[in-house]
Design an enzyme around this catalytic site. Sequence first.
Site, PDB file in Angstrom:
ATOM      1  N   HIS A   1      -0.304  -0.425 -10.280  1.00 47.71           N
ATOM      2  CA  HIS A   1      -0.967  -1.403  -9.415  1.00 47.71           C
ATOM      3  C   HIS A   1      -1.275  -2.694 -10.173  1.00 47.71           C
ATOM      4  O   HIS A   1      -2.409  -3.189 -10.179  1.00 47.71           O
ATOM      5  CB  HIS A   1      -2.264  -0.807  -8.840  1.00 47.71           C
TER       6      HIS A   1
ATOM      7  N   GLU B   1      -2.543   7.703  -4.946  1.00 50.45           N
ATOM      8  CA  GLU B   1      -2.641   6.774  -6.062  1.00 50.45           C
ATOM      9  C   GLU B   1      -3.889   7.099  -6.878  1.00 50.45           C
ATOM     10  O   GLU B   1      -4.998   7.067  -6.323  1.00 50.45           O
ATOM     11  CB  GLU B   1      -2.706   5.328  -5.555  1.00 50.45           C
TER      12      GLU B   1
ATOM     13  N   ARG C   1       0.851  -1.182   0.000  1.00 45.74           N
ATOM     14  CA  ARG C   1       0.000   0.000   0.000  1.00 45.74           C
ATOM     15  C   ARG C   1       0.889   1.235   0.000  1.00 45.74           C
ATOM     16  O   ARG C   1       1.878   1.310   0.738  1.00 45.74           O
ATOM     17  CB  ARG C   1      -0.919   0.012   1.231  1.00 45.74           C
TER      18      ARG C   1
END
Length: 341
Positions: free
Chosen positions: A299, A280, A252
């Site tokens: 991601h 993000e 994360r």
Amino acid sequence: MTDERACGVGVAVAMGADELPVVLPPDLRQRLGELTGREVRVIPALGGLGLPGRPAGLGDVDILVTGWGCPPLTKAVLDGAPRLRAVVHAAGSVKQLVTEAVWERRLVVSSAAEANAGPVAEFTLAAIGLAAKGALPAAAAYAGGHWPAFRDRQGADGRTVGVLGASRIGRRVIAGLQASTAGYRVLLYDPYVTDEEAARLGAERVDRLADVCRAAGIVTVHAPATPDTYRLLDAEHLALIPDGGTVINTARGSIVDTEGLERECRSGRLSAWLDVTDPEPLERGHALFRLPNVLVTPHIAGAQGSEGRRLGTYAVEEAGRWARGEPLLGAVEKESLDRLA
């Protein structure tokens, strides 16, 4: 199987239209129906799940298979699903899906996080191997016309890797490092793991994150995003990583101090492989996109493309276990949610 379940259970699928054909293609939906005893219903208007009132299509549903694109299961949603007893998530984290109302209803919750862990661990191990070779700075130097002498090149043998978090992915990464011919030394930072457990995993447990950073030329992040892990790898700890070191984050983005990492990478002292960032996504033109010693990917470490079927297969088999009254392999408990990704 109970008499009620032997008669079949109402089953519906709620996930994004983009994800559905990849994660649960027609053959897997057919298998889902065979295992649960009912025709599988796909909820077409996912946005409707999040609206007040009683959403259509869930009134006779006992088990809901969810995925990316499914909105949170709020009280309004659950009020329209009086028979719902189980939620099987064909993806990793359930934190954005499960609300307090789910636990108040005492619904069974399962996640395909175990199926998602394989691709993430493999992506991470590839990044570690490339980092150990100094691939990013070497590629930048090569593009600039510099061919490094053999004696100046980096290798993987005997390198020290710091693993932050003995999560299901962190454990797979440790196992992969131990299986390597490079003879990696693996340091583990995780306050919930004992010395004995770390040794069984194949790592040395270290009490202080600072000591891991000082010793490890490669630091890879596998902790969950919690208040305690927010910017766990902050500017102070980043400064302790030896010159030429690398930070890898497939967990994360909030766990790493973005500004601090940018400064270290801009100076050329550290390199970074980032599949997640904070924020993000990063804004267009961010310095981390432009630095030659940094690779930022969107991601993609988790299940992508053909790997998405792994998640659907896991969820279908899990739904079958529930229909047969068997224990769920991916069960998620409220008490452990804070320690999960």
